[in-house]
Design a protein around this motif. Structure first.
Motif, mmCIF file in Angstrom:
data_model
loop_
_atom_site.group_PDB
_atom_site.id
_atom_site.type_symbol
_atom_site.label_atom_id
_atom_site.label_comp_id
_atom_site.label_asym_id
_atom_site.label_seq_id
_atom_site.Cartn_x
_atom_site.Cartn_y
_atom_site.Cartn_z
ATOM 1 N N GLU A 24 -38.428 -108.693 -6.357
ATOM 2 C CA GLU A 24 -37.540 -109.186 -5.303
ATOM 3 C C GLU A 24 -38.302 -109.937 -4.221
ATOM 4 N N PHE A 90 -32.087 -102.345 -5.759
ATOM 5 C CA PHE A 90 -30.968 -103.198 -5.336
ATOM 6 C C PHE A 90 -30.722 -103.103 -3.827
ATOM 7 N N ALA A 93 -33.544 -104.667 -1.723
ATOM 8 C CA ALA A 93 -33.509 -106.123 -1.658
ATOM 9 C C ALA A 93 -32.373 -106.590 -0.747
ATOM 10 N N TRP A 94 -31.220 -105.927 -0.854
ATOM 11 C CA TRP A 94 -30.073 -106.357 -0.024
ATOM 12 C C TRP A 94 -30.384 -106.160 1.455
ATOM 13 N N GLU A 97 -33.213 -108.738 2.548
ATOM 14 C CA GLU A 97 -32.801 -110.139 2.652
ATOM 15 C C GLU A 97 -31.807 -110.364 3.778
ATOM 16 N N ASN A 98 -31.207 -109.302 4.297
ATOM 17 C CA ASN A 98 -30.272 -109.441 5.412
ATOM 18 C C ASN A 98 -30.841 -108.882 6.713
ATOM 19 N N ALA A 101 -29.422 -105.624 8.373
ATOM 20 C CA ALA A 101 -28.075 -105.695 8.947
ATOM 21 C C ALA A 101 -27.370 -104.352 8.774
ATOM 22 N N ILE A 103 -24.396 -103.008 7.492
ATOM 23 C CA ILE A 103 -23.841 -102.465 6.253
ATOM 24 C C ILE A 103 -24.924 -102.271 5.186
ATOM 25 N N PRO A 104 -25.817 -103.254 4.984
ATOM 26 C CA PRO A 104 -26.906 -102.977 4.035
ATOM 27 C C PRO A 104 -27.738 -101.751 4.414
ATOM 28 N N GLU B 24 -29.738 -107.018 -13.236
ATOM 29 C CA GLU B 24 -28.528 -107.842 -13.353
ATOM 30 C C GLU B 24 -27.602 -107.648 -12.149
ATOM 31 N N LEU B 25 -27.844 -106.584 -11.375
ATOM 32 C CA LEU B 25 -27.105 -106.405 -10.115
ATOM 33 C C LEU B 25 -27.721 -107.366 -9.109
ATOM 34 N N LYS B 26 -27.375 -108.658 -9.221
ATOM 35 C CA LYS B 26 -27.971 -109.686 -8.348
ATOM 36 C C LYS B 26 -27.608 -109.406 -6.897
ATOM 37 N N VAL B 27 -28.603 -109.457 -6.033
ATOM 38 C CA VAL B 27 -28.395 -109.190 -4.610
ATOM 39 C C VAL B 27 -27.477 -110.263 -4.029
ATOM 40 N N PRO B 28 -26.326 -109.871 -3.412
ATOM 41 C CA PRO B 28 -25.412 -110.875 -2.841
ATOM 42 C C PRO B 28 -26.002 -111.472 -1.568
ATOM 43 N N HIS B 29 -25.501 -112.661 -1.185
ATOM 44 C CA HIS B 29 -26.072 -113.336 -0.019
ATOM 45 C C HIS B 29 -25.505 -112.812 1.298
ATOM 46 N N GLY B 30 -24.239 -112.439 1.297
ATOM 47 C CA GLY B 30 -23.637 -111.951 2.534
ATOM 48 C C GLY B 30 -24.103 -110.540 2.859
ATOM 49 N N GLU B 31 -23.798 -110.085 4.071
ATOM 50 C CA GLU B 31 -24.212 -108.752 4.483
ATOM 51 C C GLU B 31 -23.018 -107.831 4.707
ATOM 52 N N THR B 32 -21.829 -108.234 4.217
ATOM 53 C CA THR B 32 -20.610 -107.449 4.436
ATOM 54 C C THR B 32 -20.235 -106.686 3.165
ATOM 55 N N PHE B 33 -19.271 -105.761 3.313
ATOM 56 C CA PHE B 33 -18.771 -105.062 2.132
ATOM 57 C C PHE B 33 -18.117 -106.060 1.178
ATOM 58 N N LEU B 36 -20.061 -107.414 -1.569
ATOM 59 C CA LEU B 36 -20.321 -106.514 -2.694
ATOM 60 C C LEU B 36 -19.174 -106.501 -3.706
ATOM 61 N N LEU B 39 -19.371 -107.539 -7.246
ATOM 62 C CA LEU B 39 -20.333 -106.763 -8.039
ATOM 63 C C LEU B 39 -19.691 -105.526 -8.665
ATOM 64 N N PHE B 43 -21.171 -103.348 -11.623
ATOM 65 C CA PHE B 43 -21.656 -102.006 -11.340
ATOM 66 C C PHE B 43 -21.014 -100.980 -12.283
ATOM 67 N N GLU B 97 -20.024 -109.465 -15.653
ATOM 68 C CA GLU B 97 -19.835 -110.713 -14.901
ATOM 69 C C GLU B 97 -18.531 -111.412 -15.278
#
Lengths: 197, 197, 197, 197
Positions: A24, A90, A93-94, A97-98, A101, A103-104, B24-33, B36, B39, B43, B97
């Motif tokens: 990551e 997981f 990394a979340w 990368e945030n 923040a 929630i992470p 394969e659980l790619k880390v999402p870009h946002g920081e909110t629920f 997720l 995913l 999951f 996916e």
């Protein structure tokens, strides 16, 4: 049933979990120190999780030493622990990368909490199989540290929504408590925790 | 030939398969629920596959305990099993996916079917080497669960094209059958399966 | 020096090599069978490499069984073999993603050739340490298969530039030669190879 | 406490570190030799790091052979070493993808330096536990090579900002020093290093 393959499989899974986290740390494109700057929170969360997984391996190692035989229930309690540990890369990394923040950071604490609960279930399953008078039950004892950790994780998760850096400070504190083998610190943390409630 | 390295190699491969799925659980870009949410199916398929691979490790562990010696044929039957298991991360990710779409769900079932066939071949190869009167042959017995599972996978694959969620329900049911060590449930499932035909 | 950790480390590295190849089977975005079509060459090269790495593990397993003790030179000959094996996932993916194009197919053959040379060096190093009259030296014998394979790889590499599918057929043939434990097939291949020169 | 699982866990982590580095050799899109050209520095840094990690495994293997028993302090000194080793894939990829630019080359040297320091701490912790008169302490001896390596890494890091290729030459030289088991070369390097100061 002998415990050899249970140990070997757990060692394998934990070794992979602790190592794939480094994937990551995505290689930056620039060649300057500035290119590394965005990686600092990812790296900090990597260090924290590396220490946590090492603590789990360490404790698992100690725990299994006193184990004499295993059954199907124990194998599944162990797989359950490995499942929650497998989610650490997981959430690490979340969170990284945030920039830690809210929630992470709360989800990170939740995964730590479920790891701790899974570890507690494993110890209870082992004691149920070996008996309350066994060497294993005596070695585990009242498991103050384990129960204090559970409480701290809950505090950390709630604090995430107030100040997520403080929450991560709590997680780091729990890790430190497991690293430092001083009994007085342990007792102090227990009483502090009790007075926090 | 001793079985030590066969166990060590299998433990290694299975430990890696169960762990790399988390990549394969790619880390999402946002920081909110909300970040997720996409995913969730990934999951869910991760949990199902984690349980399946753990069941295979568990059964492999039990099977090998009764093994006294191995030959080249057994080594290859084991590698054949590991091959099909190694495809689980791929079909898990594809199914997750695509929100359990029909074709991915059917392919997932097909890989589970081939894993089960490979496991059956391994047990037959082991019995051929140890003899029908061996402790191993008696321990395996008539292997009702194994044969019922094969039938269920076929039902699941066919159901995928009708209702893929139902198919995944079937896969989850088979996993539950292996997890719950109640003999009555096993017999009920066998008779249900027979009446389904 | 005992051989336990040499075996454990080799098992670990080979288990990882054989498993991470599956990460190159990138999950397609569509949910149809058509979405899987571009993966067919990648999957075929995956199967070929899976078999090759399994053959190496198998042979390594047999070879080490006759080993009594190891020295620094042997440890390094073993690491050298692991180095070439570690390149197989890369050349597998390159060949698969380019539909068995000439240069990727030639490079694939070159890596197989270097793996075979490294294996030969390992056996020579082991015999030098155990003596020409040792059980190990007798078990290895004249190693016809090993030398024939070397010749076939060279033929395959050269053929890549003429017809790369034919080259891959040669690689598959060598793998089949190691899989099928029939001595007559082995001798036939040897004489065919000699008449090809 | 027995050392079995310490060895197994270390073997697992080191096996994964040495193998996942190959994932950084991203498969190029073209099918020509030209498509491989940009990978040459990445490949060179892969070879260098592969050798370094193999040296660490080798030395770890030798070191642990003389170990009789372990304690919590030793387990953590070992985890500390594994932490720094786990960063090698990251710095290897960063250095390779930036054609051995100054800052990546300096960071690569810094990670090598911290690995060497962590290894030194591990040996000191082991000697403290076994006693100065133990077989282990005698086997380690004055550890000239280890101390010379530390000095060379510092020289390499400083040289990175002058000429980063020269720095990498220094790192390669240190690796060669560990590979070549000639005592005279070792002494020569020691005296050269002393005259460099």
């Amino acid at each position: 049933m002998v415990k050899g393959r249970l140990e070997a499989f757990s060692d394998g899974v934990i070794a992979i979990i602790i190592t794939i986290m480094v994937l990551e740390l995505k290689v930056p494109h620039g060649e300057t120190f500035a290119a590394l700057t965005p990686l600092i929170p990812v790296f900090l969360s990597y260090i924290l999780s590396f220490i946590y997984i090492a603590i789990y391996w360490n404790n698992h190692h100690h725990l299994l030493q006193a184990v004499r035989h295993v059954n199907g229930r124990i194998l599944w309690a162990n797989v359950h622990l490995l499942f929650w540990l497998s989610l650490i890369p997981f959430v690490t990394a979340w969170m990284g990368e945030n920039q830690f923040a809210p929630i992470p950071a709360a989800l990170y604490g939740a995964v730590l909490l479920f790891c701790a609960i899974a570890y507690l279930i494993l110890t209870i399953t082992l004691i149920a199989h070996h008996g309350r008078e066994s060497e294993l039950a005596i070695a585990i004892g009242r498991d103050f540290k384990g129960k204090v950790s559970l409480a701290f994780y809950v505090v950390g998760i709630l604090l995430s929504f107030v100040n997520s850096w403080l929450a991560c400070g709590i997680y780091a504190l729990v890790a430190a408590m497991w690293l430092i083998p001083d009994r007085r610190i342990e007792r102090t943390l227990v009483s502090e925790n009790l007075s926090n409630k």
